[in-house]
Design a protein around this motif. Structure first.
Motif, PDB file in Angstrom:
ATOM      1  N   PHE A   1       0.686  -1.184   0.017  1.00  0.00           N
ATOM      2  CA  PHE A   1      -0.085  -0.011  -0.020  1.00  0.00           C
ATOM      3  C   PHE A   1       0.814   1.393  -0.059  1.00  0.00           C
ATOM      4  O   PHE A   1       2.217   1.315   0.413  1.00  0.00           O
ATOM      5  CB  PHE A   1      -1.020  -0.117   1.321  1.00  0.00           C
TER       6      PHE A   1
ATOM      7  N   SER B   1      -3.630   4.042  -2.029  1.00  0.00           N
ATOM      8  CA  SER B   1      -3.747   2.761  -2.911  1.00  0.00           C
ATOM      9  C   SER B   1      -3.524   1.540  -1.745  1.00  0.00           C
ATOM     10  O   SER B   1      -2.669   1.542  -0.777  1.00  0.00           O
ATOM     11  CB  SER B   1      -2.915   2.601  -4.064  1.00  0.00           C
ATOM     12  N   ARG B   2      -3.937   0.362  -2.362  1.00  0.00           N
ATOM     13  CA  ARG B   2      -3.663  -0.995  -1.784  1.00  0.00           C
ATOM     14  C   ARG B   2      -3.762  -1.877  -2.799  1.00  0.00           C
ATOM     15  O   ARG B   2      -4.626  -2.160  -3.561  1.00  0.00           O
ATOM     16  CB  ARG B   2      -4.762  -1.250  -0.706  1.00  0.00           C
ATOM     17  N   TYR B   3      -2.972  -2.958  -2.402  1.00  0.00           N
ATOM     18  CA  TYR B   3      -2.829  -4.055  -3.378  1.00  0.00           C
ATOM     19  C   TYR B   3      -2.791  -5.296  -2.726  1.00  0.00           C
ATOM     20  O   TYR B   3      -2.185  -5.298  -1.725  1.00  0.00           O
ATOM     21  CB  TYR B   3      -1.629  -4.179  -4.394  1.00  0.00           C
TER      22      TYR B   3
ATOM     23  N   LYS C   1      -2.811  -7.080  -7.264  1.00  0.00           N
ATOM     24  CA  LYS C   1      -3.809  -6.543  -7.802  1.00  0.00           C
ATOM     25  C   LYS C   1      -4.427  -5.393  -7.118  1.00  0.00           C
ATOM     26  O   LYS C   1      -4.405  -5.529  -5.810  1.00  0.00           O
ATOM     27  CB  LYS C   1      -4.752  -7.259  -8.811  1.00  0.00           C
ATOM     28  N   LYS C   2      -4.769  -4.319  -7.598  1.00  0.00           N
ATOM     29  CA  LYS C   2      -5.387  -3.005  -6.850  1.00  0.00           C
ATOM     30  C   LYS C   2      -6.968  -3.309  -6.489  1.00  0.00           C
ATOM     31  O   LYS C   2      -7.443  -3.752  -7.083  1.00  0.00           O
ATOM     32  CB  LYS C   2      -5.531  -1.872  -8.121  1.00  0.00           C
ATOM     33  N   GLU C   3      -6.773  -3.092  -5.246  1.00  0.00           N
ATOM     34  CA  GLU C   3      -8.035  -3.121  -4.330  1.00  0.00           C
ATOM     35  C   GLU C   3      -8.648  -1.806  -3.983  1.00  0.00           C
ATOM     36  O   GLU C   3      -9.861  -1.684  -4.043  1.00  0.00           O
ATOM     37  CB  GLU C   3      -7.853  -3.928  -3.138  1.00  0.00           C
ATOM     38  N   TYR C   4      -7.818  -0.925  -4.007  1.00  0.00           N
ATOM     39  CA  TYR C   4      -8.061   0.458  -3.699  1.00  0.00           C
ATOM     40  C   TYR C   4      -7.138   1.588  -4.205  1.00  0.00           C
ATOM     41  O   TYR C   4      -6.056   1.173  -4.560  1.00  0.00           O
ATOM     42  CB  TYR C   4      -8.162   0.446  -1.889  1.00  0.00           C
TER      43      TYR C   4
ATOM     44  N   ASN D   1     -10.486   2.002  -6.474  1.00  0.00           N
ATOM     45  CA  ASN D   1     -11.110   1.329  -7.771  1.00  0.00           C
ATOM     46  C   ASN D   1     -12.506   2.004  -8.305  1.00  0.00           C
ATOM     47  O   ASN D   1     -13.332   2.242  -7.629  1.00  0.00           O
ATOM     48  CB  ASN D   1     -11.468  -0.113  -7.289  1.00  0.00           C
TER      49      ASN D   1
ATOM     50  N   TYR E   1      -3.137   5.095 -10.308  1.00  0.00           N
ATOM     51  CA  TYR E   1      -2.296   3.897  -9.925  1.00  0.00           C
ATOM     52  C   TYR E   1      -2.669   2.810 -10.786  1.00  0.00           C
ATOM     53  O   TYR E   1      -3.540   2.343 -11.325  1.00  0.00           O
ATOM     54  CB  TYR E   1      -3.149   3.404  -8.802  1.00  0.00           C
TER      55      TYR E   1
ATOM     56  N   GLU F   1      -2.940  -1.154 -12.538  1.00  0.00           N
ATOM     57  CA  GLU F   1      -3.889  -2.116 -12.191  1.00  0.00           C
ATOM     58  C   GLU F   1      -3.254  -3.216 -11.038  1.00  0.00           C
ATOM     59  O   GLU F   1      -3.923  -3.840 -10.197  1.00  0.00           O
ATOM     60  CB  GLU F   1      -4.475  -2.818 -13.337  1.00  0.00           C
ATOM     61  N   THR F   2      -1.892  -3.403 -11.511  1.00  0.00           N
ATOM     62  CA  THR F   2      -1.157  -4.530 -10.680  1.00  0.00           C
ATOM     63  C   THR F   2       0.256  -3.986 -10.443  1.00  0.00           C
ATOM     64  O   THR F   2       0.823  -2.991 -11.120  1.00  0.00           O
ATOM     65  CB  THR F   2      -0.920  -5.530 -11.735  1.00  0.00           C
TER      66      THR F   2
END
Length: 160
Positions: free
Chosen positions: A90, A100-102, A133-136, A138, A143, A145-146
């Protein structure tokens, strides 16, 4: 007799000096480290290890506004497959506002391999490869996607 005294004294001095304890024979301490190619760009961070509960190990890479956390049930040397939230990354602003969070992309292989574990020094070393992968947020085009961590390496000391 005088001729033997000087060589004997020199030999005694050499043996005494050769047997003294020196730091040159002590292996150097390995500094904690974590790094990888993050989306094909060299990435390094401050490395730490933390315990969670009684049997879970967290390997953490921290930069000013970024964190990578890998969580596993540590049993020693071997390869660990990471899924779901066992690894996440993140970014923040000011260290406390998430931007962001992945999480692990379960459609790609994400692994952590412990190649060395020294029980005496508590040093754990290994490699890792992650696809996250991006969770937030979204959706957001700010940011990617991966986030892929390739050629990852780490050295951390287990908490005592």
């Amino acid at each position: 007799m005088k001729k033997l005294t000087l060589p004997a004294l020199i030999i005694l001095c050499l043996f005494t000096a050769a047997c003294s304890k020196r730091n040159c024979c002590v292996p150097p301490v390995i500094a904690p480290y974590i790094g990888a190619d993050k989306n094909s760009v060299k990435w390094t961070a401050e490395a730490t290890a933390e315990k969670q509960g009684t049997d879970t190990l967290l390997i953490v890479g921290s930069q000013t506004e970024e964190r990578l956390i890998m969580r596993l049930k540590f049993t020693g040397k071997g390869t660990y497959t990471l899924q779901n939230t066992q690894a996440f990354y993140f970014t923040t602003i000011g260290g406390d506002v998430f931007t962001s969070r992945y999480n692990v992309d379960n459609t790609a292989a994400s692994t952590l391999t412990v190649t060395n574990y020294d029980e005496a020094t508590k040093l754990v070393s290994g490699t890792y490869s992650l696809t996250l992968k991006k969770e937030y947020p979204n959706p957001s085009s700010a940011y990617p996607e991966t986030v892929k961590f390739a050629n990852g390496m780490f050295h951390v000391y287990l908490p005592k």
